[in-house]
Scaffold this active site. Sequence first.
Site, PDB file in Angstrom:
ATOM      1  N   HIS A   2       0.880  -0.968   0.108  1.00  0.00           N
ATOM      2  CA  HIS A   2      -0.043  -0.111   0.031  1.00  0.00           C
ATOM      3  C   HIS A   2       1.105   1.353   0.029  1.00  0.00           C
ATOM      4  O   HIS A   2       2.191   1.144   0.515  1.00  0.00           O
ATOM      5  CB  HIS A   2      -0.961   0.038   1.352  1.00  0.00           C
ATOM      6  N   CYS A  52      -2.286   3.042   9.122  1.00  0.00           N
ATOM      7  CA  CYS A  52      -3.183   1.890   8.903  1.00  0.00           C
ATOM      8  C   CYS A  52      -4.562   1.659   9.926  1.00  0.00           C
ATOM      9  O   CYS A  52      -5.463   1.582   9.318  1.00  0.00           O
ATOM     10  CB  CYS A  52      -2.816   0.531   8.469  1.00  0.00           C
TER      11      CYS A  52
HETATM   12  N1  ARG Z   1      -4.046  -7.138   6.608  1.00  0.00           N
HETATM   13  C1  ARG Z   1      -4.390  -5.798   6.114  1.00  0.00           C
HETATM   14  C2  ARG Z   1      -4.544  -6.036   4.400  1.00  0.00           C
HETATM   15  O1  ARG Z   1      -3.586  -6.724   4.042  1.00  0.00           O
HETATM   16  C3  ARG Z   1      -3.533  -4.751   6.400  1.00  0.00           C
HETATM   17  C4  ARG Z   1      -3.800  -3.606   5.618  1.00  0.00           C
HETATM   18  C5  ARG Z   1      -3.093  -2.205   6.152  1.00  0.00           C
HETATM   19  N2  ARG Z   1      -3.496  -1.255   5.740  1.00  0.00           N
HETATM   20  C6  ARG Z   1      -2.903  -0.220   5.302  1.00  0.00           C
HETATM   21  N3  ARG Z   1      -3.556   1.105   4.903  1.00  0.00           N
HETATM   22  N4  ARG Z   1      -1.469  -0.340   4.561  1.00  0.00           N
HETATM   23  O2  ARG Z   1      -5.321  -5.693   3.892  1.00  0.00           O
END
Ligand code: ARG
Length: 270
Positions: free
Chosen positions: A171, A264
Amino acid sequence: MTASPETVRKVLMCPPIHYDLKYEINPWMHLENSPDTSLAAKQWHTLHQTLADEIGAEVFLLEQAADCPDMVFTANAGLIRGNTALLASFRHPQRQTEEPHFRAWFEARGYQVQTAPEGCRFEGEGDALFVGDTLAAGYLKRSDICSHNWMANTLGVETLSLELVDDRWYHLDTCLCPLTADTVAYYPGAFDEYARTVIASHFKTLEVCEEEALRFACNAVVLGSQIALPSGCPRFCEELQKLGFTPHSVEMSEFLKAGGAAKCLTLLVP
Ligand code: ARG
């Protein structure tokens, strides 16, 4: 560059009452390395306390649904601009069950909710971060590049498409952090060459080293001059202090197991 005092002071968080590791959808997640949920709750409360009490942010809370173990990562709920909320359309079915809960929260707050075109994946602030009025947008790992045009047209903003090339920084908010209206911290190794050029030509930059990028240094919540970030990033903290920011380090080990950390767990509510 200096830290700017004015800015967003409201965030949405989701207390981790059903947080757990039930599937693997990024390289950080391993079913055999599940989070200690009571420690996770402590870490989440420390982050909440840091944001609410130390930094003085207003924190809205959303109740976690039992079948949505990753719903704590509210940054993925969407992206808010003015009275519009762009709702997430998750790539993985495991997270798509979160969408109606986030939609309901946006609607209850009176936002006009918009969804991406059919088949176009969009993971909210996870992949879309304002740097001043310019939207930095990541794609390839989670959000699709088609979401960038949609955001640009729906919100009427300039959008910079940045290709993510390393699965560990899947991300945008894991490898880029807007610090002011014209400055970002970022980890260059997460981006393709063209994206690195785009970042360097549009913004003033602070580079994060690989070691600290792996501790999710960039996954920081910036509220004016105050920054909440994962612990274990001393070099980044030192650089931030030199620029006039006050870093607040918070242990995030149990959320890193799911591939997430401070940012996050937080959606900016402008
Ligand atoms: N386990 C979640 C996923 O893989 C973690 C999300 C993390 N969020 C972020 N904004 N980077 O989607």
